[in-house]
Design an enzyme around this catalytic site. Structure first.
Site, short mmCIF file in Angstrom:
data_model
loop_
_atom_site.label_atom_id
_atom_site.label_comp_id
_atom_site.label_asym_id
_atom_site.label_seq_id
_atom_site.Cartn_x
_atom_site.Cartn_y
_atom_site.Cartn_z
N HIS A 1 41.03 34.81 27.65
CA HIS A 1 40.64 33.50 27.10
C HIS A 1 41.83 32.57 27.18
O HIS A 1 42.97 32.99 26.98
CB HIS A 1 40.20 33.65 25.63
N ASP B 1 31.83 37.04 24.89
CA ASP B 1 30.80 37.37 25.88
C ASP B 1 30.78 38.83 26.29
O ASP B 1 29.85 39.27 26.95
CB ASP B 1 30.99 36.50 27.13
N1 ACO Z 1 40.41 40.05 34.40
C1 ACO Z 1 41.56 40.28 35.09
N2 ACO Z 1 42.65 39.51 35.04
C2 ACO Z 1 42.59 38.43 34.26
C3 ACO Z 1 41.44 38.10 33.51
C4 ACO Z 1 40.32 38.98 33.60
N3 ACO Z 1 39.21 38.74 32.92
N4 ACO Z 1 41.65 36.98 32.83
C5 ACO Z 1 42.90 36.58 33.13
N5 ACO Z 1 43.47 37.46 34.00
C6 ACO Z 1 44.82 37.42 34.54
C7 ACO Z 1 44.99 36.34 35.59
O1 ACO Z 1 44.70 36.83 36.87
C8 ACO Z 1 46.43 35.97 35.41
O2 ACO Z 1 47.22 36.96 35.99
P1 ACO Z 1 48.66 36.60 36.66
O3 ACO Z 1 49.52 36.08 35.54
O4 ACO Z 1 49.15 37.88 37.24
O5 ACO Z 1 48.37 35.55 37.69
C9 ACO Z 1 46.65 36.06 33.90
O6 ACO Z 1 45.68 37.03 33.45
C10 ACO Z 1 46.43 34.75 33.17
O7 ACO Z 1 45.12 34.31 33.42
P2 ACO Z 1 44.69 32.83 33.75
O8 ACO Z 1 43.59 32.84 34.78
O9 ACO Z 1 45.89 31.99 34.04
O10 ACO Z 1 44.10 32.40 32.36
P3 ACO Z 1 43.21 31.14 32.08
O11 ACO Z 1 43.51 30.73 30.70
O12 ACO Z 1 43.35 30.12 33.15
O13 ACO Z 1 41.72 31.71 32.20
C11 ACO Z 1 39.64 32.67 31.64
C12 ACO Z 1 40.96 32.08 31.12
C13 ACO Z 1 38.97 31.69 32.64
C14 ACO Z 1 38.68 32.86 30.47
C15 ACO Z 1 39.96 34.01 32.34
O14 ACO Z 1 40.55 34.89 31.41
C16 ACO Z 1 38.72 34.63 32.95
O15 ACO Z 1 38.33 34.26 34.07
N6 ACO Z 1 38.06 35.61 32.23
C17 ACO Z 1 36.86 36.22 32.72
C18 ACO Z 1 35.68 35.29 32.52
C19 ACO Z 1 35.28 35.19 31.05
O16 ACO Z 1 35.13 36.19 30.36
N7 ACO Z 1 35.05 33.93 30.60
C20 ACO Z 1 34.59 33.68 29.23
C21 ACO Z 1 35.57 32.83 28.49
S1 ACO Z 1 35.06 32.69 26.82
C22 ACO Z 1 33.82 31.63 26.83
O17 ACO Z 1 33.66 30.75 27.63
C23 ACO Z 1 32.85 31.77 25.71
#
Ligand code: ACO
Length: 432
Positions: free
Chosen positions: A310, A368
């Site tokens: 998140h 979720d």
């Molecule tokens: N699985 C694997 N790796 C992940 C995940 C994940 N679910 N989420 C983040 N990471 C990793 C990224 O690849 C990144 O790695 P790095 O530092 O080696 O490049 C690091 O963790 C930081 O992640 P970001 O993408 O920079 O985080 P951001 O805040 O931009 O994204 C998000 C947040 C979009 C929610 C992301 O965690 C994601 O895509 N999760 C999966 C989708 C999801 O569950 N969305 C629901 C959000 S809650 C809602 O809307 C109710």
């Protein structure tokens, strides 16, 4: 907003004059440096795609402390609301600032119930869609279409009109969501019933048919109500910011909520509950988890652990805890104690929470991760999950929209850019 005594000074390494910027203090959370005069003072923009460090507005509605895993609506903790309030009480608090008294609640519930019917012409919009259309496509279109029916409440500068629109939108969303479902399965639309609670009425519109009596257990109604409470608002997330940005131009509230629904549909946002359940189905069994986790950790695979991570929570999402609890209750009520997907989800969560990849990035389950399992158990098809989220978030969107419109110095949202394209060049043939 109160400016703090402390000011920020921005200096430049090329000896340009430094600038002093005011800092505002909120009641909780990080202070915000006011950069509104930065461009006029320096000719420079700030650069923050994705809004990593930018407060786009001030708001008194919802507060998140991502490090502590805390979520408050109007100062009430999400745990307390989930335990002690119902969805309509939560709506009232989000819209009006405080939880309602008994009388206020009764009046609010009656008003919402009276507005639950949609114009009879609306069904013709539905009938224009293919039966296999995604319900989010139908919902986006039908909510946008509401603005064609309610011209009498579209003066956004009139607080009474704003209230009427808010009531209409909150009241009609369940009817439209249920209609989208009924259309997809070829069953007749079911009219709302004013004597039922918001959630019970929705379940009846979804699952009853004219051929038999419909009954649903209180545990299941309460589970749906909890899903709605947990998703009701979440400060300036992508869809809420979309609603605010659309509304900042003076667009009508139905159009703004339609824009929010469109944004919510994306898999990185509201589409994650659907994606999370599909992911569990694809993994299939606990012995496949290690292979899947390996894929997730491989940057080239583009595979994410859906329902994990998140932007704001760097701790367990408080909503995920409550959702897991609801998962237990619902599966017990339905006699599905050994639900394989729930077991798989718990195992996956356990493995991920011990894995250095997730630990070092502070990736925890979000709401979720479990909400899909609950919804599936309630009989809601996967393709409808994001519609349920939209139904819940509508109150947050409309509360945030109203707050923005009521702001005396509200301005159209208009970000700038760092231009990286061509410098001027000739358009004459052969000169490019
Ligand atoms: N699985 C694997 N790796 C992940 C995940 C994940 N679910 N989420 C983040 N990471 C990793 C990224 O690849 C990144 O790695 P790095 O530092 O080696 O490049 C690091 O963790 C930081 O992640 P970001 O993408 O920079 O985080 P951001 O805040 O931009 O994204 C998000 C947040 C979009 C929610 C992301 O965690 C994601 O895509 N999760 C999966 C989708 C999801 O569950 N969305 C629901 C959000 S809650 C809602 O809307 C109710």
């Amino acid at each position: 907003m109160t400016p703090s005594d402390v000011k920020a000074t921005l200096s430049f390494s090329d000896n340009s004059p430094s600038v002093e910027l005011p800092i505002y203090k909120g009641t909780m959370g990080p202070d915000a440096i006011d950069i509104r005069s930065l461009y006029s003072q320096t000719g420079k923009f700030t650069y923050d795609p994705g809004f990593m460090s930018t407060a786009s507005c001030n708001s008194a509605i919802t507060y998140i402390n991502g490090d502590k895993g805390e979520l408050l609506y109007r100062g009430y903790s999400i745990d307390e609301l989930a335990q002690n309030a119902d969805f309509l009480e939560t709506c009232y608090a989000l819209l009006k600032g405080d939880l309602p008294t008994k009388q206020e609640k009764q009046k609010f519930a009656e008003t919402i119930a009276k507005h639950a019917l949609v114009h009879e012409q609306m069904q013709f919009f539905f009938r224009g869609f293919r039966r296999d259309a995604h319900p989010m496509a139908i919902l986006t279109a039908s909510v946008g279409a509401l603005s064609a029916f309610y011209h009498d409440s579209l003066n956004i500068n009139d607080p009474y009109h704003r209230d009427v629109s808010a009531i209409r939108i909150i009241a009609k969303l369940p009817t439209l969501v249920a209609m989208a479902y009924k259309y997809s399965v070829g069953q007749p639309f079911v009219y709302p019933r004013n004597d039922l609670s918001y959630s019970a009425n929705f379940m009846r519109m979804m699952f009853s048919n004219p051929c038999e009596e419909y009954w649903v257990s209180d545990v299941l109604v309460r589970a749906l109500d909890r899903i709605l409470i947990l998703h009701a608002d979440h400060e300036q997330n992508a869809s809420t910011s979309t609603v605010r940005l659309a509304g900042s131009s003076g667009a009508n509230p139905f159009a703004c909520i339609a824009a929010g629904i469109a944004c919510l549909w994306g898999p990185a946002h509201g589409g994650a509950n659907e994606a999370s359940l599909n992911m569990l189905k694809e993994i299939g069994s606990p012995d496949k988890i290690p292979k899947f986790i390996k894929q997730v950790k491989d940057k080239n695979s583009n595979v994410k652990l859906m329902g994990f991570g998140h932007r704001v929570y760097k701790n367990y999402d408080p909503r995920a805890k409550l959702m897991r609890e609801t998962c237990y209750e619902v599966l017990n009520e339905l006699g599905l104690y050994n639900d394989p997907l729930f077991k798989l989800a718990m195992e996956l969560e356990k493995i991920a929470l011990e894995d250095q990849y997730f630990v070092s990035r502070k990736l925890y389950p979000n709401v979720d991760f479990y909400s899909g399992i609950v919804q599936r158990a309630l009989g809601i098809p996967t393709s409808m999950f994001t519609c349920i989220f939209a139904m819940a978030r509508t109150v947050g969107w409309i509360a945030q929209w109203s707050e923005m419109i009521a702001e005396p110095d509200q301005k159209i949202g208009r970000p700038r850019q760092l231009f990286i394209g061509y410098i001027p060049r000739s358009a004459k043939q052969g000169n490019s």
